[in-house]
Design a protein around this motif. Structure first.
Motif, PDB file in Angstrom:
ATOM      1  N   ILE A 157      36.948 -12.830  52.056  1.00 42.62           N
ATOM      2  CA  ILE A 157      35.860 -13.799  52.216  1.00 42.62           C
ATOM      3  C   ILE A 157      36.414 -15.154  52.670  1.00 42.62           C
ATOM      4  CG2 ILE A 157      34.099 -15.100  50.952  1.00 42.62           C
ATOM      5  CD1 ILE A 157      33.597 -12.547  49.296  1.00 42.62           C
ATOM      6  N   VAL A 158      37.476 -15.596  52.001  1.00 42.90           N
ATOM      7  CA  VAL A 158      38.068 -16.890  52.329  1.00 42.90           C
ATOM      8  C   VAL A 158      38.591 -16.885  53.773  1.00 42.90           C
ATOM      9  CG1 VAL A 158      40.035 -18.388  51.810  1.00 42.90           C
ATOM     10  CG2 VAL A 158      38.590 -17.569  49.953  1.00 42.90           C
ATOM     11  N   ALA A 159      39.205 -15.775  54.184  1.00 42.07           N
ATOM     12  CA  ALA A 159      39.719 -15.689  55.560  1.00 42.07           C
ATOM     13  C   ALA A 159      38.558 -15.822  56.551  1.00 42.07           C
ATOM     14  CB  ALA A 159      40.449 -14.377  55.767  1.00 42.07           C
ATOM     15  N   GLU A 160      37.440 -15.163  56.252  1.00 37.98           N
ATOM     16  CA  GLU A 160      36.313 -15.214  57.185  1.00 37.98           C
ATOM     17  C   GLU A 160      35.632 -16.582  57.190  1.00 37.98           C
ATOM     18  OE1 GLU A 160      35.262 -10.541  57.635  1.00 37.98           O
ATOM     19  OE2 GLU A 160      33.973 -11.678  56.282  1.00 37.98           O
ATOM     20  N   GLU A 161      35.602 -17.225  56.022  1.00 36.33           N
ATOM     21  CA  GLU A 161      35.031 -18.578  55.988  1.00 36.33           C
ATOM     22  C   GLU A 161      35.846 -19.506  56.880  1.00 36.33           C
ATOM     23  OE1 GLU A 161      32.150 -19.182  54.924  1.00 36.33           O
ATOM     24  OE2 GLU A 161      31.792 -17.552  53.533  1.00 36.33           O
ATOM     25  N   GLY A 162      37.139 -19.236  56.998  1.00 38.00           N
ATOM     26  CA  GLY A 162      37.999 -20.024  57.884  1.00 38.00           C
ATOM     27  C   GLY A 162      37.495 -19.967  59.334  1.00 38.00           C
ATOM     28  N   PHE A 163      37.074 -18.772  59.776  1.00 37.78           N
ATOM     29  CA  PHE A 163      36.512 -18.654  61.134  1.00 37.78           C
ATOM     30  C   PHE A 163      35.214 -19.456  61.239  1.00 37.78           C
ATOM     31  CE2 PHE A 163      38.828 -14.530  60.806  1.00 37.78           C
ATOM     32  CZ  PHE A 163      39.716 -14.745  61.840  1.00 37.78           C
ATOM     33  N   HIS A 164      34.388 -19.352  60.195  1.00 41.92           N
ATOM     34  CA  HIS A 164      33.103 -20.070  60.232  1.00 41.92           C
ATOM     35  C   HIS A 164      33.323 -21.572  60.380  1.00 41.92           C
ATOM     36  CE1 HIS A 164      31.271 -16.563  57.705  1.00 41.92           C
ATOM     37  NE2 HIS A 164      31.726 -16.180  58.884  1.00 41.92           N
ATOM     38  N   LEU A 165      34.326 -22.057  59.657  1.00 43.28           N
ATOM     39  CA  LEU A 165      34.616 -23.493  59.681  1.00 43.28           C
ATOM     40  C   LEU A 165      35.023 -23.958  61.061  1.00 43.28           C
ATOM     41  CD1 LEU A 165      36.670 -24.634  56.616  1.00 43.28           C
ATOM     42  CD2 LEU A 165      34.409 -25.278  57.412  1.00 43.28           C
ATOM     43  N   ARG A 166      35.889 -23.168  61.694  1.00 40.23           N
ATOM     44  CA  ARG A 166      36.354 -23.563  63.027  1.00 40.23           C
ATOM     45  C   ARG A 166      35.200 -23.498  64.032  1.00 40.23           C
ATOM     46  NH1 ARG A 166      41.039 -19.803  62.545  1.00 40.23           N
ATOM     47  NH2 ARG A 166      41.152 -20.285  60.334  1.00 40.23           N
ATOM     48  N   HIS A 167      34.372 -22.464  63.932  1.00 38.24           N
ATOM     49  CA  HIS A 167      33.185 -22.421  64.790  1.00 38.24           C
ATOM     50  C   HIS A 167      32.303 -23.637  64.490  1.00 38.24           C
ATOM     51  CE1 HIS A 167      33.728 -18.714  66.844  1.00 38.24           C
ATOM     52  NE2 HIS A 167      33.614 -17.925  65.788  1.00 38.24           N
ATOM     53  N   GLY A 168      32.163 -23.950  63.216  1.00 35.69           N
ATOM     54  CA  GLY A 168      31.316 -25.076  62.794  1.00 35.69           C
ATOM     55  C   GLY A 168      31.799 -26.382  63.392  1.00 35.69           C
ATOM     56  N   GLU A 169      33.104 -26.612  63.351  1.00 38.12           N
ATOM     57  CA  GLU A 169      33.602 -27.877  63.904  1.00 38.12           C
ATOM     58  C   GLU A 169      33.476 -27.907  65.431  1.00 38.12           C
ATOM     59  OE1 GLU A 169      37.234 -29.472  62.286  1.00 38.12           O
ATOM     60  OE2 GLU A 169      37.047 -31.309  63.480  1.00 38.12           O
ATOM     61  N   ASP A 170      33.643 -26.750  66.070  1.00 32.33           N
ATOM     62  CA  ASP A 170      33.406 -26.683  67.525  1.00 32.33           C
ATOM     63  C   ASP A 170      31.990 -27.135  67.873  1.00 32.33           C
ATOM     64  OD1 ASP A 170      35.832 -25.809  68.357  1.00 32.33           O
ATOM     65  OD2 ASP A 170      35.231 -23.741  68.788  1.00 32.33           O
ATOM     66  N   MET A 171      31.026 -26.619  67.086  1.00 33.50           N
ATOM     67  CA  MET A 171      29.622 -26.942  67.368  1.00 33.50           C
ATOM     68  C   MET A 171      29.340 -28.407  67.074  1.00 33.50           C
ATOM     69  SD  MET A 171      27.633 -23.510  66.113  1.00 33.50           S
ATOM     70  CE  MET A 171      28.441 -23.248  64.565  1.00 33.50           C
ATOM     71  N   LEU A 172      29.973 -28.909  65.999  1.00 34.40           N
ATOM     72  CA  LEU A 172      29.829 -30.326  65.648  1.00 34.40           C
ATOM     73  C   LEU A 172      30.365 -31.180  66.785  1.00 34.40           C
ATOM     74  CD1 LEU A 172      29.572 -32.759  63.616  1.00 34.40           C
ATOM     75  CD2 LEU A 172      31.914 -32.243  62.979  1.00 34.40           C
ATOM     76  N   MET A 173      31.523 -30.785  67.313  1.00 35.54           N
ATOM     77  CA  MET A 173      32.154 -31.539  68.384  1.00 35.54           C
ATOM     78  C   MET A 173      31.239 -31.617  69.602  1.00 35.54           C
ATOM     79  SD  MET A 173      35.987 -30.897  69.812  1.00 35.54           S
ATOM     80  CE  MET A 173      35.573 -29.410  70.723  1.00 35.54           C
ATOM     81  N   SER A 174      30.587 -30.479  69.935  1.00 37.97           N
ATOM     82  CA  SER A 174      29.759 -30.556  71.146  1.00 37.97           C
ATOM     83  C   SER A 174      28.537 -31.437  70.924  1.00 37.97           C
ATOM     84  CB  SER A 174      29.401 -29.182  71.712  1.00 37.97           C
ATOM     85  OG  SER A 174      28.970 -28.341  70.708  1.00 37.97           O
ATOM     86  N   LEU A 175      28.013 -31.493  69.722  1.00 41.45           N
ATOM     87  CA  LEU A 175      26.904 -32.429  69.465  1.00 41.45           C
ATOM     88  C   LEU A 175      27.410 -33.870  69.467  1.00 41.45           C
ATOM     89  CD1 LEU A 175      24.683 -30.754  66.707  1.00 41.45           C
ATOM     90  CD2 LEU A 175      24.337 -30.787  69.175  1.00 41.45           C
ATOM     91  N   ALA A 176      28.569 -34.083  68.843  1.00 47.30           N
ATOM     92  CA  ALA A 176      29.110 -35.441  68.726  1.00 47.30           C
ATOM     93  C   ALA A 176      29.432 -36.013  70.100  1.00 47.30           C
ATOM     94  CB  ALA A 176      30.362 -35.434  67.847  1.00 47.30           C
ATOM     95  N   GLU A 177      29.957 -35.163  70.965  1.00 44.54           N
ATOM     96  CA  GLU A 177      30.372 -35.641  72.287  1.00 44.54           C
ATOM     97  C   GLU A 177      29.293 -35.390  73.339  1.00 44.54           C
ATOM     98  OE1 GLU A 177      34.081 -33.629  72.875  1.00 44.54           O
ATOM     99  OE2 GLU A 177      35.149 -34.968  71.489  1.00 44.54           O
ATOM    100  N   GLY A 178      28.134 -34.895  72.915  1.00 45.07           N
ATOM    101  CA  GLY A 178      27.052 -34.600  73.860  1.00 45.07           C
ATOM    102  C   GLY A 178      26.240 -35.841  74.186  1.00 45.07           C
ATOM    103  N   SER A 179      24.969 -35.610  74.519  1.00 45.57           N
ATOM    104  CA  SER A 179      24.091 -36.732  74.883  1.00 45.57           C
ATOM    105  C   SER A 179      23.795 -37.582  73.655  1.00 45.57           C
ATOM    106  CB  SER A 179      22.780 -36.167  75.437  1.00 45.57           C
ATOM    107  OG  SER A 179      22.088 -35.515  74.390  1.00 45.57           O
ATOM    108  N   PRO A 180      23.328 -38.821  73.865  1.00 44.63           N
ATOM    109  CA  PRO A 180      22.951 -39.663  72.714  1.00 44.63           C
ATOM    110  C   PRO A 180      21.913 -38.968  71.832  1.00 44.63           C
ATOM    111  CG  PRO A 180      22.957 -40.953  74.742  1.00 44.63           C
ATOM    112  CD  PRO A 180      23.194 -39.536  75.153  1.00 44.63           C
ATOM    113  N   ILE A 181      21.036 -38.169  72.424  1.00 42.39           N
ATOM    114  CA  ILE A 181      20.013 -37.474  71.634  1.00 42.39           C
ATOM    115  C   ILE A 181      20.679 -36.445  70.713  1.00 42.39           C
ATOM    116  CG2 ILE A 181      18.034 -35.879  71.759  1.00 42.39           C
ATOM    117  CD1 ILE A 181      17.215 -37.288  74.346  1.00 42.39           C
TER     118      ILE A 181
END
Ligand SMILES: [Fe+2]
Ligand SMILES: [Fe+2]
Lengths: 323, 98
Positions: A157-181
């Motif tokens: 479970i912990v190993a798989e949560e690690g993948f979720h976290l990295r996907h999560g930060e990727d998605m956060l990054m695209s919102l953070a660096e995306g449009s002002p909206i």
């Protein structure tokens, strides 16, 4: 029965010397019921989390993200599956009983799954902030965990949560660096999810918490919560977001980020299934359970046929040898 | 429904290791559920499923007679002690006299 202990003191000695408890052991009733409750809570949380994610699959933008969310949903339901298996083997409640009690609103699950995900950015906040909090608390259980079967499934479970976290930060990054909206959308989601994520760790641990004593938990709630805050305040600020806490400050003396006093009322409400979205979530999950009844019935029917065929086979074979 | 125990082995190395358990109506369904529950990211290249009811168990009471058999072990301490004595005798010989 594999092993037994004369009394709780002997059991504690066993735990303190690095002992791992296995399902066949004649473990103390107190240990069995506390550990069972903890695993049941964890299983319920994975299931409720997975079901929420499922709701978002049709609304997830783009094929690649949809694939990621499908896989993540399968992981979360899978986590629930492994944990219910481990919990049921403790002989306190059957898996069906646990699931039915959960969907009848009689059980507890993580506070974060009692809130509504309003926009896609909420989903990102959940995938990053909430998974990170769950990851930190699960890793702290995995670190010691004296119940063998639980420790073994936690590893995966912990190993798989690690993948979720990295996907999560990727998605956060695209919102953070995306449009002002997009940036603003995540800022608003952060305002909804920051406190629930921080509260996931729970109030300060009771020094007498038996789960600490029996080394199911390896770390006190407040320590885990503090570590989480130290990591995520600078990280979110680095992406240009504002933490929704006017009293948040960096204490030079202790070199630590300190938050305002935490209001624990929202957490308590969720533990009574009285959170803002508890009723809808439980009703949805319960409806899903009824809609998927045919799958369980089909499996049960296949199992019945299998044992009938096996019996008929056995009869034919013994008739054959008699002839 | 039968309960199956799942064992996985990684390609090229290691022994089969216990991964967990699952409930399934038959062997085919068990195989499918095991792949989807335990091998989503290539966690094994071979899989064994064993119906729990078919496991033959030996408990601690059964194994206990072999727990205490010192004559089956040898930690090599006698030989090590002799070699140590020899080494210190040799170095005493070569030491220059005061
Ligand atoms: Fe999970
Ligand atoms: Fe997750």
């Amino acid at each position: 029965m594999l092993r037994s202990w004369k009394d709780l003191d002997h059991f504690q000695e066993f735990i303190d010397s690095g002992g791992i408890v296995e399902p066949g052991d004649d473990m103390p009733d107190e240990y069995r019921s506390e550990v069972f409750r903890f695993i049941e809570f964890h299983a319920n949380s994975e299931l409720m989390g997975g079901l929420t994610e499922r709701d978002w699959i049709p609304k997830t933008p783009g094929l690649r993200l949809k694939q990621i969310f499908l896989a993540k949903t399968q992981d979360e339901i899978g986590h629930a599956h492994l944990l219910y298996m481990v919990a049921a083997d403790m002989g306190v409640k059957s898996r069906n009983q646990m699931i039915e009690e959960l969907f009848a609103g009689k059980s507890r699950f993580h506070n974060v799954f009692h809130y509504q995900a309003v926009t896609w950015a909420d989903q990102v906040a959940i995938a990053f902030l909430v998974d990170a909090a769950a990851f930190a608390s699960q890793r702290a259980v995995f670190a010691q965990c004296t119940y063998g079967p639980y420790k073994r499934v936690l590893k995966r479970i912990v190993a798989e949560e690690g993948f979720h976290l990295r996907h999560g930060e990727d998605m956060l990054m695209s919102l953070a660096e995306g449009s002002p909206i997009q940036h603003q959308m995540f800022q608003e989601a952060l305002e909804r999810w920051w406190w629930p994520a921080v509260q996931l760790f729970g109030p300060d641990s009771d020094p007498a918490d038996p789960l600490l004593k029996w080394k199911i938990k390896s770390e006190r709630n407040e320590v885990l919560r503090m570590a989480y805050i130290q990591k995520f305040v600078p990280l979110l600020q680095g992406y240009g977001f504002k933490i929704p806490d006017d009293e948040l400050r960096y204490d030079e003396a202790s070199k630590k980020w300190l938050t305002s006093e935490i209001d624990w009322e929202p957490l308590k409400a969720t533990m009574r299934n009285g959170g803002p979205d508890s009723r809808r979530r439980i009703a949805n999950a319960s409806a899903n359970w009824s809609e998927t009844r045919w799958v369980r019935d089909a499996l049960d029917a296949a199992a019945d046929n299998q044992s009938k065929n096996a019996a008929a086979d056995g009869l034919a074979r013994s008739a054959g040898t008699a002839a | 429904m039968r309960t199956y125990e799942v064992f996985l082995k990684r390609a090229g190395k290691e022994e089969f290791r216990h991964a967990g358990a699952l409930d399934a109506p038959d062997d085919d369904m068990a195989r499918l559920l095991a792949r989807e529950s335990y091998v989503r990211r290539g966690e094994g290249s071979l899989m064994w499923l064993v119906a729990r009811a078919n496991i033959v168990e030996g408990d601690s009471d059964f194994l206990e007679p072999n727990f205490d058999k010192p004559h089956r072990h040898n930690d090599g301490s006698n030989i090590a002690a002799r070699r140590k004595r020899q080494r210190s005798a040799a170095s005493a010989d070569t030491e220059p006299s005061a």
